[in-house]
Design an enzyme around this catalytic site. Structure first.
Site, PDB file in Angstrom:
ATOM      1  N   GLU A   1      27.971 -68.286 -24.473  1.00  0.00           N
ATOM      2  CA  GLU A   1      28.707 -68.902 -23.377  1.00  0.00           C
ATOM      3  C   GLU A   1      29.066 -70.353 -23.719  1.00  0.00           C
ATOM      4  OE1 GLU A   1      29.694 -66.980 -21.152  1.00  0.00           O
ATOM      5  OE2 GLU A   1      28.148 -66.009 -19.957  1.00  0.00           O
TER       6      GLU A   1
ATOM      7  N   ASP B   1      25.252 -57.692 -28.901  1.00  0.00           N
ATOM      8  CA  ASP B   1      24.438 -58.142 -27.768  1.00  0.00           C
ATOM      9  C   ASP B   1      23.898 -56.984 -26.938  1.00  0.00           C
ATOM     10  OD1 ASP B   1      26.961 -57.439 -26.848  1.00  0.00           O
ATOM     11  OD2 ASP B   1      27.489 -59.426 -26.148  1.00  0.00           O
TER      12      ASP B   1
ATOM     13  N   HIS C   1      33.953 -66.823 -24.462  1.00  0.00           N
ATOM     14  CA  HIS C   1      32.707 -66.414 -25.110  1.00  0.00           C
ATOM     15  C   HIS C   1      32.928 -65.279 -26.108  1.00  0.00           C
ATOM     16  CE1 HIS C   1      31.585 -63.441 -21.627  1.00  0.00           C
ATOM     17  NE2 HIS C   1      31.942 -62.716 -22.680  1.00  0.00           N
TER      18      HIS C   1
ATOM     19  N   ASN D   1      36.127 -66.890 -20.557  1.00  0.00           N
ATOM     20  CA  ASN D   1      35.773 -68.298 -20.738  1.00  0.00           C
ATOM     21  C   ASN D   1      35.636 -68.651 -22.222  1.00  0.00           C
ATOM     22  OD1 ASN D   1      33.421 -67.002 -21.399  1.00  0.00           O
ATOM     23  ND2 ASN D   1      32.159 -67.930 -19.788  1.00  0.00           N
TER      24      ASN D   1
HETATM   25  C1  GLP Z   1      31.210 -58.958 -22.458  1.00  0.00           C
HETATM   26  C2  GLP Z   1      30.696 -58.769 -23.879  1.00  0.00           C
HETATM   27  C3  GLP Z   1      31.611 -59.405 -24.891  1.00  0.00           C
HETATM   28  C4  GLP Z   1      33.040 -58.987 -24.615  1.00  0.00           C
HETATM   29  C5  GLP Z   1      33.449 -59.502 -23.268  1.00  0.00           C
HETATM   30  C6  GLP Z   1      34.899 -59.228 -22.919  1.00  0.00           C
HETATM   31  O1  GLP Z   1      30.789 -60.138 -21.891  1.00  0.00           O
HETATM   32  N1  GLP Z   1      29.378 -59.289 -24.071  1.00  0.00           N
HETATM   33  O2  GLP Z   1      31.213 -59.030 -26.194  1.00  0.00           O
HETATM   34  O3  GLP Z   1      33.898 -59.487 -25.602  1.00  0.00           O
HETATM   35  O4  GLP Z   1      32.616 -58.871 -22.310  1.00  0.00           O
HETATM   36  O5  GLP Z   1      35.021 -57.970 -22.341  1.00  0.00           O
HETATM   37  P1  GLP Z   1      36.360 -57.214 -22.091  1.00  0.00           P
HETATM   38  O6  GLP Z   1      36.800 -56.684 -23.407  1.00  0.00           O
HETATM   39  O7  GLP Z   1      35.993 -56.125 -21.144  1.00  0.00           O
HETATM   40  O8  GLP Z   1      37.325 -58.198 -21.507  1.00  0.00           O
END
Ligand code: GLP
Length: 241
Positions: free
Chosen positions: A143, A67, A138, A136
């Protein structure tokens, strides 16, 4: 789903890096799907260390990221392009024409999503997709919704995601409100999936992902239907399983 229990974040990073490096060793021209967020940082550090020791070679590897924020340029310090260069690409021998992310500067959603989806297909698909997990449920920026998203698409980020990601920005207002992300169908087409999760704050959602019903309200729950998923999580994240 294979589940590997790690003792802590460092152990999780090392175990997951081992799985990714095995993929590169077994198939030097592998296509890796990569992820951002704080969870994979330790994995990238470990891969860099092994590369520097001469144990890993990225010269034939191609990567596609999950992304990118819509509206941010690759030079913007908050962009995922910048993140990837500063946490991995600048420190290994991957060539500039072999790593790809959605183009945040392309404001025409349909054009950019079609381009990115075609690009992944033209590479022959993803051999191993690395995924983190949002609070959440995702994955990428898919989402919670009433249906599973299909291919690469443009999303409106939820308040909870904006809240979670504001730590990387000066204020919550600076967090972009939209992003490009591979869709659930894009992710599910990967031959192998490596999901990494760390911390007690993810224990509840991880339980829903692994043991709850498959529902678009918990996007990562779809991974229960993929036939080659490896979950590497630390014991704090596995507390409720
Ligand atoms: C962002 C990214 C996701 C990632 C998520 C969790 O929203 N787009 O790909 O998995 O954060 O992040 P973290 O690893 O910092 O908890």
């Amino acid at each position: 789903m294979r589940i590997y229990k790690a003792s802590d974040y460092k152990d999780m990073s090392r175990k997951a890096a081992n799985i990714l490096s095995a993929q590169i060793i077994m198939k030097p021209n592998a296509v890796l799907g990569l992820a951002t967020g704080s969870t994979p940082i330790g994995i990238y550090e470990q891969l860099i260390e092994w590369y520097q020791r001469g144990d890993l070679d990225f010269s034939e590897v191609t990567t596609v990221n999950l992304d990118e924020y819509k509206g941010l340029s690759p030079g913007d310090e908050q962009s995922y392009s910048y993140f990837m260069r500063h946490h991995l690409f600048n420190f290994v021998n991957i060539s500039r024409d072999r790593y790809f992310l959605p183009n945040g500067l392309e404001l025409d959603c349909e054009k950019e999503c079609t381009r990115y989806e075609k690009l992944i297909q033209s590479l022959g698909g993803v051999d191993m997709q690395l995924l983190g997990l949002g609070h959440n449920g995702h994955i990428g920026f898919n989402e919670p919704d009433i249906v599973f998203a299909k291919g690469t698409h443009c999303v409106d980020l939820t308040e909870s995601t904006i809240e979670a990601n504001k730590r990387f920005f000066a204020t919550a207002e600076d967090v972009p409100k939209q992003a490009y992300t591979m869709g659930i169908k894009t992710i599910m087409r990967a031959k192998k999936i490596l999901l990494v999760v760390s911390g007690e704050d993810k224990a509840e959602i991880l339980r829903e992902v692994v043991a709850g019903p498959v529902t678009p309200q918990v996007p990562a729950s779809i991974l229960q239907l993929h036939n080659d998923v490896t979950l590497v999580a630390d014991q704090d994240a596995l507390l409720l399983l």
